[in-house]
Design a protein around this motif. Sequence first.
Motif, mmCIF file in Angstrom:
data_model
loop_
_atom_site.group_PDB
_atom_site.id
_atom_site.type_symbol
_atom_site.label_atom_id
_atom_site.label_comp_id
_atom_site.label_asym_id
_atom_site.label_seq_id
_atom_site.Cartn_x
_atom_site.Cartn_y
_atom_site.Cartn_z
ATOM 1 N N GLU A 172 3.905 -0.029 1.781
ATOM 2 C CA GLU A 172 4.233 -0.838 2.717
ATOM 3 C C GLU A 172 3.826 -1.810 2.847
ATOM 4 O O GLU A 172 2.445 -2.013 1.745
ATOM 5 N N ARG A 173 4.321 -2.921 3.207
ATOM 6 C CA ARG A 173 3.600 -4.561 3.052
ATOM 7 C C ARG A 173 2.071 -4.543 3.940
ATOM 8 O O ARG A 173 2.861 -4.463 5.410
ATOM 9 N N VAL A 174 1.036 -5.381 3.092
ATOM 10 C CA VAL A 174 0.269 -4.877 4.237
ATOM 11 C C VAL A 174 -0.156 -6.594 3.694
ATOM 12 O O VAL A 174 -0.562 -6.672 2.982
ATOM 13 N N VAL A 175 -0.274 -7.182 4.626
ATOM 14 C CA VAL A 175 -1.857 -8.786 4.831
ATOM 15 C C VAL A 175 -2.715 -8.839 4.268
ATOM 16 O O VAL A 175 -3.230 -8.285 4.906
ATOM 17 N N VAL A 181 1.272 -0.964 -0.417
ATOM 18 C CA VAL A 181 -0.060 0.365 -0.041
ATOM 19 C C VAL A 181 0.627 0.656 -0.067
ATOM 20 O O VAL A 181 1.699 1.659 0.705
ATOM 21 N N VAL A 182 0.427 1.896 -0.490
ATOM 22 C CA VAL A 182 1.690 3.487 -1.301
ATOM 23 C C VAL A 182 0.718 3.989 0.256
ATOM 24 O O VAL A 182 -0.179 4.251 0.659
ATOM 25 N N LYS A 183 2.689 4.619 1.290
ATOM 26 C CA LYS A 183 1.198 5.286 2.324
ATOM 27 C C LYS A 183 2.658 7.351 1.508
ATOM 28 O O LYS A 183 3.587 7.252 1.369
ATOM 29 N N GLU A 184 1.701 8.098 1.846
ATOM 30 C CA GLU A 184 2.067 9.379 2.306
ATOM 31 C C GLU A 184 3.104 9.841 2.639
ATOM 32 O O GLU A 184 2.734 9.968 3.877
ATOM 33 N N GLY A 215 -10.678 2.803 -1.763
ATOM 34 C CA GLY A 215 -9.599 4.032 -1.959
ATOM 35 C C GLY A 215 -7.905 3.905 -1.535
ATOM 36 O O GLY A 215 -6.968 5.030 -1.771
ATOM 37 N N ASP A 216 -7.532 2.776 -1.185
ATOM 38 C CA ASP A 216 -6.247 2.700 -0.974
ATOM 39 C C ASP A 216 -5.457 2.675 -2.237
ATOM 40 O O ASP A 216 -6.445 2.185 -3.352
ATOM 41 N N VAL A 217 -3.999 3.229 -2.237
ATOM 42 C CA VAL A 217 -3.953 2.910 -3.843
ATOM 43 C C VAL A 217 -2.602 1.569 -3.355
ATOM 44 O O VAL A 217 -1.722 1.633 -2.380
ATOM 45 N N VAL A 218 -2.630 1.202 -4.192
ATOM 46 C CA VAL A 218 -1.719 -0.498 -4.325
ATOM 47 C C VAL A 218 -1.026 -0.446 -5.427
ATOM 48 O O VAL A 218 -0.880 -0.040 -6.391
ATOM 49 N N VAL A 219 -0.081 -0.776 -5.343
ATOM 50 C CA VAL A 219 1.604 -0.995 -6.348
ATOM 51 C C VAL A 219 0.527 -2.232 -6.973
ATOM 52 O O VAL A 219 0.595 -3.732 -6.294
ATOM 53 N N THR A 220 1.323 -2.232 -8.124
ATOM 54 C CA THR A 220 0.825 -2.831 -9.333
ATOM 55 C C THR A 220 1.478 -3.505 -9.972
ATOM 56 O O THR A 220 1.492 -4.819 -10.335
ATOM 57 N N SER A 221 2.600 -3.141 -9.621
ATOM 58 C CA SER A 221 3.758 -3.771 -10.859
ATOM 59 C C SER A 221 4.991 -2.904 -10.295
ATOM 60 O O SER A 221 5.736 -2.180 -9.360
#
Length: 374
Positions: free
Chosen positions: A317-320, A301-304, A340-346
């Motif tokens: 941040e790695r989220v289980v 998950v992307v955190k600012e 609404g959370d932004v997640v990394v896709t690649s």
Amino acid sequence: MKAKRMIIMLAGSAIVFGGVFGFVAFKNHMIKQFFATMPKPVISVTTAKAQMVDWRVVVPAVGTLQAVNGVDISGSVAGLVKAISFESGQDVKRGQVLVQLDTDVEMGDLRSAQAELGLAKTSHDRNMKLVRSDTVSVAALEKTEAELKVKQAKVGGLQAQIAKKTIAAPFDGRLGVRKIDLGQYVQPGQMVVNLQDLSLMLCDFTVSQKDLSLLGIGQTVRMTTDAWPGVTFEGQVAAIEPLVDAKTGMVSVQARFPNAEGRLRPGMFARIEIERPAGAPVVTVPGSAVAYNLHGDAVFVVKEEAGADGKTVSKAERVVVSLGERKDGLVVIKSGVAAGDVVVTSGQVKLEHGSLIHVAASDPLKTAAAGTVQ
């Protein structure tokens, strides 16, 4: 003297080993300080937002198509093919004559039987008039009446036998390839031609008994075939087998599909999708965002955050997470990620918890692949 030498040797050894250990400790300290003060690399990734959607889950199945009416037309009696009144692949109507077998012998027998019937009818009519004047007995009248019925039955049997020499279409449909030739002697049950009613197709498939509560007569069913890629056919559930297969736990289902254009054919394999009723909205992310692991599936998950220089930086941040069903490249997230959370896709391969990231405008892998195509 010897003691003095020993003391000098021990002191020298202590100085040497002390210097070595001191150098090693100093080196390790400098290495730790270097990595501690080394700036963390910024990793380029692509991202997507977790979205709340109305999730419709489908029950997948594989089935086989068959026509609503399909039969191998054959004769019930033996005979010589006298006339063929159809062409291979022709559309025919119910009752249309297809094949006429030779009936010369049966017609001769029929004419003889009809003559005998006429004679018996004349004799019976005469006795009916004479019995009123007591010229003949009632027993004689009953005998002629019985003979009349026997002759009528004989004529009827010959007519039925002659009718069987005419092979007609039992329903509207399309004929296949002709299997007989003019002048050929055919046996009872020998195939003449295949006939299929293509106006309506049936698809037989099986589903697990756990999905039985989700099925109902009249429910919408979608189907795709290899013969028509990209085309989706819609039909309805027509019948559900009341018996569950005790060995497999599967239930047989039959669906109907209109086929006015005749694109579907009997024997085709089909992929079936039965839509479940829409449930509560769920959180979904792209399937590429999930890192699958035996110790637990996770997403980044992307955190600012504010950096040391006061500027905003992005961290991963790695989220289980707990996963649900998958469909069309999306995965349901039961817990761990909110809408609404932004997640990394690649780019997750290079990431670890707390890594600095740079969000690219597009997937770098796709961009590189596109650049190699000329």
